[in-house]
Design an enzyme around this catalytic site. Structure first.
Site, PDB file in Angstrom:
ATOM      1  N   HIS A 262      -5.885   8.320 -10.742  1.00  0.00           N
ATOM      2  CA  HIS A 262      -5.527   8.117  -9.409  1.00  0.00           C
ATOM      3  C   HIS A 262      -4.275   7.984  -8.493  1.00  0.00           C
ATOM      4  O   HIS A 262      -3.410   7.727  -8.211  1.00  0.00           O
ATOM      5  CB  HIS A 262      -6.414   7.887  -8.449  1.00  0.00           C
ATOM      6  CG  HIS A 262      -6.595   7.699  -7.066  1.00  0.00           C
ATOM      7  ND1 HIS A 262      -6.975   8.183  -6.538  1.00  0.00           N
ATOM      8  CD2 HIS A 262      -5.963   6.874  -6.346  1.00  0.00           C
ATOM      9  CE1 HIS A 262      -7.107   8.326  -5.142  1.00  0.00           C
ATOM     10  NE2 HIS A 262      -6.045   6.648  -5.197  1.00  0.00           N
ATOM     11  N   GLU A 263      -3.944   6.779  -9.752  1.00  0.00           N
ATOM     12  CA  GLU A 263      -2.519   5.562  -9.277  1.00  0.00           C
ATOM     13  C   GLU A 263      -2.089   6.489  -9.829  1.00  0.00           C
ATOM     14  O   GLU A 263      -0.323   6.336  -9.159  1.00  0.00           O
ATOM     15  CB  GLU A 263      -2.387   4.450  -9.805  1.00  0.00           C
ATOM     16  CG  GLU A 263      -4.292   3.454  -9.610  1.00  0.00           C
ATOM     17  CD  GLU A 263      -4.111   3.462  -7.591  1.00  0.00           C
ATOM     18  OE1 GLU A 263      -3.035   3.728  -6.843  1.00  0.00           O
ATOM     19  OE2 GLU A 263      -5.209   2.953  -7.224  1.00  0.00           O
ATOM     20  N   HIS A 266      -0.372   8.782  -7.908  1.00  0.00           N
ATOM     21  CA  HIS A 266       0.308   8.364  -6.677  1.00  0.00           C
ATOM     22  C   HIS A 266       1.682   8.324  -7.182  1.00  0.00           C
ATOM     23  O   HIS A 266       2.982   8.061  -6.442  1.00  0.00           O
ATOM     24  CB  HIS A 266      -0.414   7.062  -6.244  1.00  0.00           C
ATOM     25  CG  HIS A 266      -1.453   6.941  -5.321  1.00  0.00           C
ATOM     26  ND1 HIS A 266      -1.447   7.712  -3.499  1.00  0.00           N
ATOM     27  CD2 HIS A 266      -2.325   6.982  -4.383  1.00  0.00           C
ATOM     28  CE1 HIS A 266      -2.524   7.206  -2.547  1.00  0.00           C
ATOM     29  NE2 HIS A 266      -3.038   6.875  -3.723  1.00  0.00           N
ATOM     30  N   GLU A 301      -2.529  10.590  -0.789  1.00  0.00           N
ATOM     31  CA  GLU A 301      -3.530  10.058  -0.991  1.00  0.00           C
ATOM     32  C   GLU A 301      -4.096  11.657  -1.645  1.00  0.00           C
ATOM     33  O   GLU A 301      -5.054  11.664  -3.139  1.00  0.00           O
ATOM     34  CB  GLU A 301      -4.773   9.943  -0.330  1.00  0.00           C
ATOM     35  CG  GLU A 301      -6.200   9.202  -0.786  1.00  0.00           C
ATOM     36  CD  GLU A 301      -6.462   7.981  -1.448  1.00  0.00           C
ATOM     37  OE1 GLU A 301      -4.920   7.306  -1.457  1.00  0.00           O
ATOM     38  OE2 GLU A 301      -6.601   8.082  -2.352  1.00  0.00           O
TER      39      GLU A 301
END
Lengths: 511, 511
Positions: A262-263, A266, A301
């Protein structure tokens, strides 16, 4: 040339904001506890210094000159956009009293320790005074910024320009319409096994595997690093230093892995911004005063959710990497097939904690927060009554009985401790955008899906860099979506994706 | 009240400088390599922002009012000193063009990577262009600051106010007079065994033991942390967050241990500054633009050298901690007595590397650097000729043949890469002050030595806090020395200490 002066002075604004980001990263990863009090003052000073430099006579003089310099450039040229964005940002910040900004930033930093303790002790009363002040400051800010319909609109403008409370209500209603039947059907279906996710996974091994997978999808560690924190996050200090964190539970391995993916999503957004935009307003959010290249928090996101869910939780991903994860934890997953693993990491079940929620129930957590925030901001909900309202809304949307106010309850999220109100909608907007972008990318370019099927993430990453990341803040979120997908924000591909995926995994009857 | 305004605005100057310190710490401990280029711009912006805020109309208005507010305070009251120091600092910085400061800071940050590579490759030509620019900038700065006798005096003012090239020459001559006979006699004496220092000491164990010893002498890790770096350092972000680093050689354990004790000595200075001085000019060096509470770089070095040498390399220390170090490295030191260990860590021998030099030969390394710096600054030595001059002076003072320009040669120190010229004298001034302070502390308070003999470091630390650390930058270095020891800087206790110690260890004939 005045335009060059504008680039120089806004470059210094970017430097000050990036310095603030380094201090925030340090505060959450490395800082000894003694440092908290003065760190909050340091962060406040940096924010005020950036704001003051942005609104200084020096910037205004450069801006006026720059406006003539770029008069014959196209409206959507980087130069014209920079001039327009600086003008808009000055106008925005001059509406907010400096003292209010200082108080907000100082409290936003000092309240973190208070929140962490309250959360640990599951004692909302410890955090209530700080949150009350935070809500009051945010209400004052909404008044100062101005709004047409609802004060929450003014707050969301910082993070997701153009989003309104009324618009969100409509969007949420459409999502519920599509999702609730799925959630109900899954509640009655047989659950895939997931026991093996809770086995013993050594901490060091988890960090190594998580980092390896983040690198595999394209996170560049020459321009980044991975650490552990209570609450995972990504932060950039220009595109050349973009750091991520994750968290590790020795007995629940998906937390570290999907946190890192997820990060990393980003991070790849920031790492992919056009190098020419470094230190310019096209890599600086002059409204929210964060030195980021992403065009909105929701757009950001979209990239994290796309890599986490559309890639990391796909059947193809585990067909390709099941051997890797077996090798990473020798003997731990020998009895688990690719298909079992894929189904386990997509198991859906209503739960208490947003960051651990599955792809399908996640947005209900968002709806709870947006609804309660809007009510605190318009004064119809007192902070003192928040835990009760939280528990009631969680019951209504997710059917769960929240056990306490701590890690599984109203204190679970870091956002309010840092003074952020109005950001939660970004997660759902990100989910919607992720599906819309992934749908277009794979529909228009069959080679992208073929590559994913073979474990090659380069074509997808290239498409996302070309269509999203490289543009930094040049285009608005909706311009970006229209250029990339032919239309503005549209929840239908997201609902179609969820329906397709969960109907298959849970063998549901087609709707 | 204007005085309060002055405290507020200088507090913000302190915040900006502390932010710079965090970014520097991060650059040297945590930053991925990609971050270097923009980090140097960020550091430059912070330095210029701090300088501009210090010299702003806002500060000047507050200063004028504050001068009346404190008119009836004693000249050496904290309030009067703050007003005087802010006035002096504004006067100092207004003499230096902002662009010069920006160039210096930017180069100081970007040159670090260049220096590290040149050092690694032992190729001076890689670093020469950056050093040439650095010397030119420093020469320009000396002209801007002004001086009576020698341009080097103007540069040393930043770090050790009152020190002159002529004064240093006299001091160095007296030291050579006392030290050279000792060095010669030791050269002819039998060497203590030290083979056991080069055994295999696991890296993790070294870090743990080094940190334990730093804590034992009084370093507070609730307000600090220990990391590893190429070149050890201490840095503070207010007294409540004071970090140290050390470096580890698996086959030479004293490096990590004495590095940590040394930096812990620095750290205890900052941790001991009066809490009331936090964020004020009494904990901010407004001349050098570092947010430190130490009154001069030499005074700072006195604390690190005192703890490293007068405590850590004392016979009493190893009588007390020999069992601890045996426990830390099971089986490694079983054949070594307390006395053998004490002698080994005090072995003296001319060498190439300053940071590894023993207590007796250390100052010769300083003399080499001060002499060469002064010549580069007055133009009598070209940067291109520096390696040759370095090797010749090392041969003259230490009798050694420098093997190359890298880690054991002219590129060994980090200082020039960060733009610092004029700081090396601080090390010798620190050595002298350390002996002078330790001599007074133990002579006036027999209980302090008794406690040290029993492994209790609290009475010494308390004396140093009371007489040095707590005052922050309230008194000048010589005022501090006069208050604490009854006289200004005096090399005699240092020479007496060296003579006593080495005569004993090497069984030399008394002079």
């Amino acid at each position: 040339m005045s335009y060059d002066n504008l680039i120089e002075v806004t470059g210094r604004v970017n430097d000050l904001l990036n310095a603030g980001s380094v201090l925030s990263w340090d505060a959450r990863t490395m800082m000894p506890k003694g440092g908290a009090e003065t760190r909050s003052k340091q962060l406040a000073t940096l924010a005020v210094a950036a704001r003051n430099l942005l609104c200084s006579d020096e910037t205004k003089r450069a801006l006026d000159g720059a406006a003539s310099d770029v008069a014959n450039k196209a409206d959507d040229s980087p130069e014209a956009r920079i001039v327009a964005q600086v003008r808009e940002a000055i106008d925005y910040h001059e509406r907010i009293p400096t003292e209010l900004l200082r108080r907000k930033t100082e409290l936003g930093s000092s309240a973190h320790e208070v929140w962490a303790e309250a959360r640990e002790k599951a004692d909302f009363s410890l955090f209530a005074p700080a949150l009350t002040t935070m809500v009051d400051i945010n209400r004052e800010m909404a008044q100062a910024i101005g709004f047409e319909d609802h004060p929450y609109d003014a707050l969301m403008y910082r993070f997701e320009p153009g989003t309104t409370n009324a618009g969100l209500a409509k969007l949420f209603a459409r999502l519920r319409e599509g999702m609730i039947p799925l959630v109900r059907a899954i509640g009655e279906a047989e659950k895939p096994r997931s026991d093996f996710l809770f086995r013993d996974y050594p901490v060091d091994g988890q960090m190594e595997f998580a980092l390896n997978m983040a690198k595999k999808i394209g996170y560049d560690t020459d321009r980044g690093r991975l650490d552990t924190t209570v609450h995972p996050f990504e932060v950039s200090f220009t595109r050349n230093d973009v750091r991520i964190t994750t968290r590790v539970n020795r007995n629940y391995m998906p937390m570290s892995l999907f946190g890192a993916l997820h990060e990393a999503g980003h991070a790849m957004y920031e790492q992919g911004v056009d190098p020419a935009y470094t230190r310019t307003p096209l890599a600086t959010d002059l409204i929210s005063l964060y030195a980021v290249g992403g065009v909105s928090f929701g757009a950001h996101e979209s990239q994290s959710r796309l890599w986490e869910n559309h890639v990391g939780r796909s059947r193809a991903f585990w067909n390709n990497h099941m051997d890797d994860i077996r090798d990473a934890y020798p003997g731990t997953l020998d009895d688990v097939s690719e298909e079992e693993f894929y189904r386990a990491v997509n198991r859906s079940e209503p739960s208490f904690v947003r960051v651990e929620a599955d792809e399908l129930t996640y947005d209900f957590h968002v709806m709870v927060r947006c609804e309660l925030e809007a009510k605190m901001v318009d004064g119809s909900l007192d902070v003192a009554d928040l835990p009760e309202a939280w528990n009631a809304t969680m019951k209504e949307y997710l059917g769960v009985d929240v056990p306490d106010d701590g890690k599984e309850g109203v204190l679970q999220d870091v956002h309010w401790s840092s003074g952020q109100i109005g950001t939660f909608c970004n997660y759902t907007i990100g989910n919607i955008m992720a599906a819309q972008l992934f749908d277009t990318a794979t529909a228009k370019n069959p080679g992208i899906q073929t590559a994913l099927d073979g474990g090659d993430y380069t074509p997808l990453r290239t498409w996302l860099t070309d269509n999203v990341a490289q543009h930094g803040r040049r285009f608005s979120r909706d311009e970006l979506l229209e250029n990339a997908t032919g239309r503005a924000l549209d929840p239908e591909p997201y609902l179609a994706h969820l329906t397709r995926k969960y109907t298959d995994i849970y063998s549901l009857a087609a709707a």
